[in-house]
Design a protein around this motif. Structure first.
Motif, PDB file in Angstrom:
ATOM      1  N   GLU A  10       0.860  -1.191   0.000  1.00  0.00           N
ATOM      2  CA  GLU A  10       0.000   0.000   0.000  1.00  0.00           C
ATOM      3  C   GLU A  10       0.890   1.233   0.000  1.00  0.00           C
ATOM      4  O   GLU A  10       1.787   1.348   0.834  1.00  0.00           O
ATOM      5  CB  GLU A  10      -0.905  -0.029   1.237  1.00  0.00           C
ATOM      6  CG  GLU A  10      -1.637   1.248   1.557  1.00  0.00           C
ATOM      7  CD  GLU A  10      -2.622   1.654   0.482  1.00  0.00           C
ATOM      8  OE1 GLU A  10      -2.428   2.761  -0.075  1.00  0.00           O
ATOM      9  OE2 GLU A  10      -3.557   0.887   0.208  1.00  0.00           O
ATOM     10  N   ASP A  11       0.651   2.156  -0.943  1.00  0.00           N
ATOM     11  CA  ASP A  11       1.518   3.338  -1.023  1.00  0.00           C
ATOM     12  C   ASP A  11       1.159   4.419  -0.014  1.00  0.00           C
ATOM     13  O   ASP A  11       1.969   5.300   0.267  1.00  0.00           O
ATOM     14  CB  ASP A  11       1.525   3.913  -2.445  1.00  0.00           C
ATOM     15  CG  ASP A  11       0.156   4.406  -2.899  1.00  0.00           C
ATOM     16  OD1 ASP A  11      -0.858   3.940  -2.356  1.00  0.00           O
ATOM     17  OD2 ASP A  11       0.115   5.259  -3.806  1.00  0.00           O
ATOM     18  N   ASP A  12      -0.038   4.362   0.559  1.00  0.00           N
ATOM     19  CA  ASP A  12      -0.432   5.313   1.602  1.00  0.00           C
ATOM     20  C   ASP A  12       0.144   4.815   2.931  1.00  0.00           C
ATOM     21  O   ASP A  12      -0.281   3.781   3.454  1.00  0.00           O
ATOM     22  CB  ASP A  12      -1.958   5.398   1.668  1.00  0.00           C
ATOM     23  CG  ASP A  12      -2.454   6.432   2.666  1.00  0.00           C
ATOM     24  OD1 ASP A  12      -1.977   6.423   3.826  1.00  0.00           O
ATOM     25  OD2 ASP A  12      -3.323   7.235   2.306  1.00  0.00           O
ATOM     26  N   SER A  13       1.099   5.542   3.480  1.00  0.00           N
ATOM     27  CA  SER A  13       1.811   5.067   4.670  1.00  0.00           C
ATOM     28  C   SER A  13       0.897   4.891   5.879  1.00  0.00           C
ATOM     29  O   SER A  13       1.049   3.934   6.653  1.00  0.00           O
ATOM     30  CB  SER A  13       2.955   6.028   5.021  1.00  0.00           C
ATOM     31  OG  SER A  13       2.464   7.339   5.261  1.00  0.00           O
ATOM     32  N   ASP A  54      -2.794  -3.039  -2.900  1.00  0.00           N
ATOM     33  CA  ASP A  54      -3.458  -1.877  -3.471  1.00  0.00           C
ATOM     34  C   ASP A  54      -3.189  -1.927  -4.974  1.00  0.00           C
ATOM     35  O   ASP A  54      -2.171  -2.484  -5.412  1.00  0.00           O
ATOM     36  CB  ASP A  54      -2.883  -0.598  -2.857  1.00  0.00           C
ATOM     37  CG  ASP A  54      -3.617   0.657  -3.298  1.00  0.00           C
ATOM     38  OD1 ASP A  54      -4.736   0.536  -3.841  1.00  0.00           O
ATOM     39  OD2 ASP A  54      -3.067   1.755  -3.108  1.00  0.00           O
TER      40      ASP A  54
END
Length: 216
Positions: A10-13, A54
């Protein structure tokens, strides 16, 4: 008993941390990655039982690309695509690109951590019925549109002019105008006295799939 392993990509931390905490708090061994390149490096060393991917991972390979890699190189790893996109057409591909026995879950439909855990357990048991494939839900946003129509809505949401869309698609401005007209009609999108039709189309796309990032 050895803990079952989950890879979270997932790129959203913040979201990556939240998902990892929910899973680790429920007894899973969790490793995470922000993009497909990091994930590919982890797959051989961590050897997860299941991967939560994601689809939109920023620049570079998408979660769908990563899913294909996993199924070709490590087919024993179960896959859950966890995304804001109503279906893969919003990423430029068809639902047939989703590997068999994988789940496709829209993030906004996961209201409680317990539901995510139920989905993970079901996929690990190889139980992926229609309720695990949100991309096939006939009530999903823009279900009646074609991949081409969704792509042109995305371009409108990006703020591209008809000329720019025509150049991108290697066609004429007239053809783009006709495609947009048919798309708006099929989607039931109309403007009003305060919002023009193009703005209404952009809003409808963003409400369905979030803000598009860059060109395909």
């Amino acid at each position: 008993m050895e803990k079952r392993k989950v890879l979270v990509v997932e790129d959203d931390s913040l979201l990556r941390s939240l998902i990892s905490e929910v899973l680790s708090g429920s007894g899973f061994s969790v490793s995470s990655a922000a993009n497909a390149v990091e994930a590919r490096n982890l797959i051989s060393t961590f050897d997860p039982d299941i991967a939560l991917l994601d689809i939109e991972l920023g620049a570079g390979p998408s979660g769908l690309d990563l899913g294909e890699f996993i199924k070709s190189q490590a087919p024993h790893i179960a896959i859950i695509f966890l995304t804001h996109l109503p279906d893969p057409r919003f990423a430029g591909v068809d639902s047939v690109s989703i590997p068999k026995k994988s789940a496709y879950i829209r993030k906004e439909l996961i209201s409680k951590p317990g539901l995510l855990l139920e989905i993970v357990e079901s996929v690990l048991r190889d139980e992926t019925g229609k309720n695990m494939r949100h991309d096939l839900d006939p009530q999903r946003p823009f279900a009646a549109l074609s991949k081409s129509q969704i792509a042109v809505l995305r371009s409108v949401a990006l703020g591209l002019s008809n000329y720019e869309i025509a150049s991108q698609r290697d066609t004429t401005v007239r053809a783009v105008e006709n495609l947009i007209r048919r798309t708006l009609s099929a989607a039931g999108i109309e403007g009003d006295s305060t919002v023009n039709t193009r703005t209404a189309a952009a809003r409808a796309y963003i409400e369905a799939a979030g803000f598009p990032v860059g060109n395909e």
